[in-house]
Design an enzyme around this catalytic site. Structure first.
Site, PDB file in Angstrom:
ATOM      1  N   GLY A 127       0.811  -1.217   0.000  1.00 55.32           N
ATOM      2  CA  GLY A 127       0.000   0.000   0.000  1.00 55.32           C
ATOM      3  C   GLY A 127       0.841   1.262   0.000  1.00 55.32           C
ATOM      4  O   GLY A 127       0.536   2.236  -0.695  1.00 55.32           O
ATOM      5  N   CYS A 128       1.914   1.244   0.761  1.00 49.93           N
ATOM      6  CA  CYS A 128       2.786   2.415   0.856  1.00 49.93           C
ATOM      7  C   CYS A 128       3.511   2.663  -0.459  1.00 49.93           C
ATOM      8  O   CYS A 128       3.715   3.815  -0.859  1.00 49.93           O
ATOM      9  CB  CYS A 128       3.775   2.244   2.008  1.00 49.93           C
ATOM     10  SG  CYS A 128       2.938   2.064   3.600  1.00 49.93           S
ATOM     11  N   THR A 129       3.877   1.595  -1.153  1.00 45.81           N
ATOM     12  CA  THR A 129       4.527   1.728  -2.451  1.00 45.81           C
ATOM     13  C   THR A 129       3.541   2.285  -3.474  1.00 45.81           C
ATOM     14  O   THR A 129       3.882   3.190  -4.248  1.00 45.81           O
ATOM     15  CB  THR A 129       5.101   0.375  -2.918  1.00 45.81           C
ATOM     16  OG1 THR A 129       6.056  -0.065  -1.949  1.00 45.81           O
ATOM     17  CG2 THR A 129       5.760   0.484  -4.284  1.00 45.81           C
ATOM     18  N   ALA A 150       3.160   6.053  -2.757  1.00 46.48           N
ATOM     19  CA  ALA A 150       4.362   6.820  -3.108  1.00 46.48           C
ATOM     20  C   ALA A 150       4.567   6.900  -4.620  1.00 46.48           C
ATOM     21  O   ALA A 150       4.918   7.965  -5.151  1.00 46.48           O
ATOM     22  CB  ALA A 150       5.587   6.212  -2.435  1.00 46.48           C
TER      23      ALA A 150
END
Length: 159
Positions: free
Chosen positions: A46-48, A51
């Site tokens: 999710g963070c990738t 970003a």
């Protein structure tokens, strides 16, 4: 755990090191929009997504005079690896003590597989050039979020 800043309130002041160890402060970012988003951990799915989506829209944010800042408890070294691996063009701030994350109400009780723990709640704040909270997303789903933030910024910047 802190309260989440609300629309119309002054943005909580901050000063945190970026991925290169340079101090980034709210007061250094005068006369521009700021997108500050909080995420749990570098290089997780999710963070990738979040970003890389903000990076893909970087030029659009820049055209509107906006600076995008991602914040997690990860170290500057971890941020550098994350940036290099995914060719990110956004600034990542390191907040291992959660001071900035807590100031924006992002350090919250979370539940996963029946366990409760304190962690970073994915959240985003749009800060106006005069450092007022212009819009909030307190519970973010990563997919499509960067576009939603850009849409809101386009709407608010036009006024």
């Amino acid at each position: 755990m802190s309260d989440i800043p609300q629309i119309g309130q002054p943005a909580p002041d901050f000063s945190s090191p970026d991925h290169n160890g340079n101090l980034v402060s709210l007061n250094d970012l005068n006369s521009q929009w700021i997108v500050i988003y909080f995420y749990p951990k570098d290089d997780t799915p999710g963070c990738t997504t979040e970003a890389t989506d903000f990076t893909a829209l970087h030029q659009e944010f820049s055209k509107l005079g906006a600076k995008v800042l991602g914040v997690s408890p990860d170290s500057g070294k971890a941020h550098c690896k994350f940036i290099d691996k995914h060719n990110l063009s956004i600034t990542l701030l390191s907040d291992p003590e959660h001071q900035l994350i807590e100031a924006y109400g992002g350090w919250r009780l979370k539940k996963f597989m029946g366990k409760e723990y304190m962690g970073v709640a994915r959240s985003t704040f749009l800060i106006s050039p005069d450092h007022i909270i212009a819009y909030t997303w307190p519970n973010v789903k990563a997919k499509g979020h960067a576009q939603a933030v850009l849409n809101k910024l386009q709407e608010l910047a036009a006024n």
